[in-house]
Design a protein around this motif. Structure first.
Motif, mmCIF file in Angstrom:
data_model
loop_
_atom_site.group_PDB
_atom_site.id
_atom_site.type_symbol
_atom_site.label_atom_id
_atom_site.label_comp_id
_atom_site.label_asym_id
_atom_site.label_seq_id
_atom_site.Cartn_x
_atom_site.Cartn_y
_atom_site.Cartn_z
ATOM 1 N N ARG A 134 0.832 -1.200 0.000
ATOM 2 C CA ARG A 134 0.000 0.000 0.000
ATOM 3 C C ARG A 134 0.865 1.248 0.000
ATOM 4 N NH1 ARG A 134 -3.576 0.847 5.226
ATOM 5 N NH2 ARG A 134 -1.479 0.767 6.001
ATOM 6 N N LEU A 135 0.368 2.259 -0.692
ATOM 7 C CA LEU A 135 0.923 3.609 -0.643
ATOM 8 C C LEU A 135 -0.148 4.508 -0.056
ATOM 9 C CD1 LEU A 135 2.696 4.438 -4.036
ATOM 10 C CD2 LEU A 135 3.696 4.446 -1.750
ATOM 11 N N SER A 136 0.227 5.406 0.820
ATOM 12 C CA SER A 136 -0.705 6.365 1.399
ATOM 13 C C SER A 136 -0.153 7.768 1.207
ATOM 14 C CB SER A 136 -0.895 6.090 2.892
ATOM 15 O OG SER A 136 -1.418 4.805 3.105
ATOM 16 N N LEU A 137 -1.024 8.754 1.353
ATOM 17 C CA LEU A 137 -0.579 10.142 1.307
ATOM 18 C C LEU A 137 -1.549 11.011 2.082
ATOM 19 C CD1 LEU A 137 -2.379 12.040 -0.886
ATOM 20 C CD2 LEU A 137 -1.236 10.501 -2.469
ATOM 21 N N GLU A 138 -1.050 12.155 2.487
ATOM 22 C CA GLU A 138 -1.831 13.188 3.143
ATOM 23 C C GLU A 138 -1.698 14.426 2.287
ATOM 24 O OE1 GLU A 138 -2.200 16.850 5.551
ATOM 25 O OE2 GLU A 138 -0.351 16.060 4.688
ATOM 26 N N THR A 139 -2.805 15.099 2.023
ATOM 27 C CA THR A 139 -2.780 16.319 1.230
ATOM 28 C C THR A 139 -3.813 17.291 1.776
ATOM 29 O OG1 THR A 139 -2.699 17.201 -1.030
ATOM 30 C CG2 THR A 139 -4.413 15.555 -0.556
ATOM 31 N N GLN A 151 -6.692 15.762 4.050
ATOM 32 C CA GLN A 151 -7.389 14.543 3.669
ATOM 33 C C GLN A 151 -6.351 13.468 3.394
ATOM 34 O OE1 GLN A 151 -9.295 14.654 -0.296
ATOM 35 N NE2 GLN A 151 -8.412 16.694 -0.485
ATOM 36 N N PHE A 152 -6.804 12.226 3.363
ATOM 37 C CA PHE A 152 -5.911 11.084 3.259
ATOM 38 C C PHE A 152 -6.351 10.204 2.100
ATOM 39 C CE2 PHE A 152 -6.325 12.685 7.496
ATOM 40 C CZ PHE A 152 -5.006 12.930 7.837
ATOM 41 N N MET A 153 -5.374 9.635 1.424
ATOM 42 C CA MET A 153 -5.647 8.778 0.275
ATOM 43 C C MET A 153 -4.716 7.578 0.325
ATOM 44 S SD MET A 153 -6.046 11.758 -2.621
ATOM 45 C CE MET A 153 -7.142 10.855 -3.711
ATOM 46 N N ARG A 154 -5.147 6.474 -0.317
ATOM 47 C CA ARG A 154 -4.305 5.279 -0.380
ATOM 48 C C ARG A 154 -4.459 4.621 -1.742
ATOM 49 N NH1 ARG A 154 -8.784 2.533 1.836
ATOM 50 N NH2 ARG A 154 -9.192 0.736 0.534
ATOM 51 N N LEU A 155 -3.421 3.875 -2.100
ATOM 52 C CA LEU A 155 -3.401 3.075 -3.310
ATOM 53 C C LEU A 155 -2.997 1.671 -2.890
ATOM 54 C CD1 LEU A 155 -3.518 2.862 -6.441
ATOM 55 C CD2 LEU A 155 -1.073 3.416 -6.426
ATOM 56 N N ASP A 156 -3.881 0.705 -3.095
ATOM 57 C CA ASP A 156 -3.557 -0.689 -2.788
ATOM 58 C C ASP A 156 -2.732 -1.272 -3.931
ATOM 59 O OD1 ASP A 156 -4.855 -0.753 -0.276
ATOM 60 O OD2 ASP A 156 -6.785 -0.986 -1.297
ATOM 61 N N LEU A 157 -1.571 -1.826 -3.589
ATOM 62 C CA LEU A 157 -0.640 -2.344 -4.583
ATOM 63 C C LEU A 157 -0.560 -3.858 -4.588
ATOM 64 C CD1 LEU A 157 2.277 0.125 -3.845
ATOM 65 C CD2 LEU A 157 0.660 0.254 -5.744
ATOM 66 N N ALA A 158 -1.231 -4.495 -3.649
ATOM 67 C CA ALA A 158 -1.085 -5.939 -3.445
ATOM 68 C C ALA A 158 -1.638 -6.779 -4.599
ATOM 69 C CB ALA A 158 -1.753 -6.357 -2.146
ATOM 70 N N ASP A 159 -2.531 -6.239 -5.394
ATOM 71 C CA ASP A 159 -3.153 -7.047 -6.463
ATOM 72 C C ASP A 159 -2.228 -7.309 -7.599
ATOM 73 O OD1 ASP A 159 -5.416 -7.166 -4.969
ATOM 74 O OD2 ASP A 159 -6.321 -5.408 -5.907
#
Length: 125
Positions: free
Chosen positions: A78-83, A117-125
């Motif tokens: 997973r990658l996360s970010l705050e913006t 706000q917070f966002m994520r990108l699931d990379l496991a797939d």
């Protein structure tokens, strides 16, 4: 609003857990971005910026794609970010969403506020 800033300063960007990249055209800095290791499976996109003259040229997308590729290489799940939430953040939010990031809860000790706000990108797939 300064108390809500979550940006890393130079010492934060030089920490061992942070990898920092820049994009140049000749001697002109076009943009930069960083990836922070939160743990073995989780990374955080940090300090994404495109120079004002380079906005709309694809530099931000190229840096984000590089960060995502590096996260995959590191086998992060997973990658996360705050913006921010202000209108000036709209282009970055659109970029993140176009790359597959979705809204999520705060992570890594961040506190929610009306200014972030917070966002994520699931990379496991």
């Amino acid at each position: 609003m300064g108390e809500h800033a979550q940006a890393l300063d130079a010492s934060g960007l030089s920490a061992a857990a942070v990898t920092f990249w820049t994009a140049w055209q000749g001697q002109v800095l076009l943009g930069f971005g960083a990836l922070k290791r939160l743990d073995e499976t989780h990374g955080e996109v940090k300090s994404m910026r495109a120079a004002p003259a380079a906005r709309g040229t694809g530099v931000g997308r190229a840096i984000l794609q590089h960060i995502i590729a590096e996260a995959l290489k590191r086998e992060y799940a997973r990658l996360s970010l705050e913006t921010g939430t202000a209108d000036l953040h709209a282009p970055a939010i659109a970029l993140y969403r176009s790359a597959g990031f979705v809204s999520c809860e705060p992570f890594a000790g961040y506190q929610a506020s009306p200014h972030n706000q917070f966002m994520r990108l699931d990379l496991a797939d």
